[in-house]
Motif scaffolding. Structure first.
Motif, PDB file in Angstrom:
ATOM      1  N   SER A   1       0.849  -1.187   0.000  1.00 20.32           N
ATOM      2  CA  SER A   1       0.000   0.000   0.000  1.00 20.32           C
ATOM      3  C   SER A   1       0.890   1.244   0.000  1.00 20.32           C
ATOM      4  N   TYR A   2       0.484   2.266  -0.724  1.00 17.15           N
ATOM      5  CA  TYR A   2       1.293   3.492  -0.786  1.00 17.15           C
ATOM      6  C   TYR A   2       0.397   4.678  -1.120  1.00 17.15           C
ATOM      7  N   ASN A   3       0.879   5.875  -0.873  1.00 23.87           N
ATOM      8  CA  ASN A   3       0.153   7.099  -1.185  1.00 23.87           C
ATOM      9  C   ASN A   3       0.386   7.421  -2.666  1.00 23.87           C
ATOM     10  N   THR A   4      -0.676   7.358  -3.476  1.00 29.60           N
ATOM     11  CA  THR A   4      -0.504   7.436  -4.937  1.00 29.60           C
ATOM     12  C   THR A   4      -0.409   8.861  -5.469  1.00 29.60           C
TER      13      THR A   4
ATOM     14  N   ARG B   1      10.299   4.319  -0.952  1.00 28.80           N
ATOM     15  CA  ARG B   1       9.507   3.594   0.045  1.00 28.80           C
ATOM     16  C   ARG B   1       8.759   2.426  -0.616  1.00 28.80           C
ATOM     17  N   VAL B   2       8.212   2.681  -1.803  1.00 29.37           N
ATOM     18  CA  VAL B   2       7.516   1.610  -2.535  1.00 29.37           C
ATOM     19  C   VAL B   2       8.501   0.497  -2.902  1.00 29.37           C
TER      20      VAL B   2
ATOM     21  N   ILE C   1       3.841  10.099  -4.188  1.00 28.63           N
ATOM     22  CA  ILE C   1       4.552   8.819  -4.271  1.00 28.63           C
ATOM     23  C   ILE C   1       5.994   8.992  -3.799  1.00 28.63           C
ATOM     24  N   ASN C   2       6.375   8.154  -2.858  1.00 28.73           N
ATOM     25  CA  ASN C   2       7.766   8.062  -2.433  1.00 28.73           C
ATOM     26  C   ASN C   2       8.284   6.748  -3.029  1.00 28.73           C
ATOM     27  N   SER C   3       8.959   6.869  -4.169  1.00 29.36           N
ATOM     28  CA  SER C   3       9.313   5.645  -4.905  1.00 29.36           C
ATOM     29  C   SER C   3      10.249   4.760  -4.098  1.00 29.36           C
TER      30      SER C   3
END
Length: 207
Positions: free
Chosen positions: A34-37, A44-45, A40-42
């Motif tokens: 799950s991530y903030n779209t 972190r993804v 985006i903190n790539s």
């Protein structure tokens, strides 16, 4: 086999749970990232995907919409071998950019996309050159924002056109009668993912 699932724009990992559970019933291990779209903190993804990878069995990456583009960025950044990650399945992913994102920017609504255009929603020339086998699933039921903004000229899932889900160098491509969102809830999509992982192509007969 271990499947890592990445969701799309304005979504949260929770929406991918039904797909995750279907794949589990088929015998796969699954993890949802799950991530903030829109912020985006790539790194972190990418780190979340790294952590989710199994080191004792093959991994498969499955992405819906923007999630498929995040996977493409991940492969370019990390360059994993096909032994580590064997297959990628993109579901309704605009693999070379999104006309709806371009249109939102034109009419002054680009701000609602946050920084997601930098991660592939902007038009870009590309071809699949990663060692992983890529299967792309497109929807053809045009219910969504796209027909309102851009008309019904092109076959789409209401958000992404079929053409946008195609990229030179992909292993296989299949069209299903789904909207952009219903793609992630349908049994047939889970079945096609399973078929692609086992056979390196989709099941075009049972379709």
């Amino acid at each position: 086999m271990n499947i890592i699932i990445v969701h799309g724009l304005y979504m949260h990992g929770v929406v991918m749970r039904p797909l995750s559970q279907r794949l589990r019933k088929m015998g796969y291990q699954t993890q949802v990232i799950s991530y903030n779209t829109v912020a985006i903190n790539s790194q972190r993804v990418f780190n979340a995907i790294d952590t989710a990878l199994s080191d004792h069995q093959p991994n498969i990456l499955v992405g819906h919409s923007l999630g498929g583009l995040m996977i493409k960025h991940y492969l370019a950044a990390r360059r994993p071998s096909s032994e580590t990650i064997s297959h990628v399945v993109a579901i309704g992913s605009p693999l070379t950019g999104s006309s709806i994102a371009e249109q939102l920017k034109k009419i002054g609504l680009g701000v609602i996309l946050g920084n997601s255009p930098q991660f592939g929603l902007n038009y870009h020339q590309d071809q699949w050159q990663h060692p992983q086998k890529l299967g792309s699933i497109a929807g053809t039921l045009p219910i969504g924002l796209r027909p309102l903004l851009l008309g019904r000229g092109l076959i789409s899932d209401g958000t992404v056109t079929v053409k946008e889900t195609q990229i030179e160098g992909m292993t296989d491509h299949i069209k299903t009668r789904n909207t952009h969102t219903s793609l992630i809830y349908r049994h047939d999509v889970a079945d096609q993912i399973d078929h692609f992982i086992r056979h390196d192509h989709f099941n075009h007969h049972n379709h």
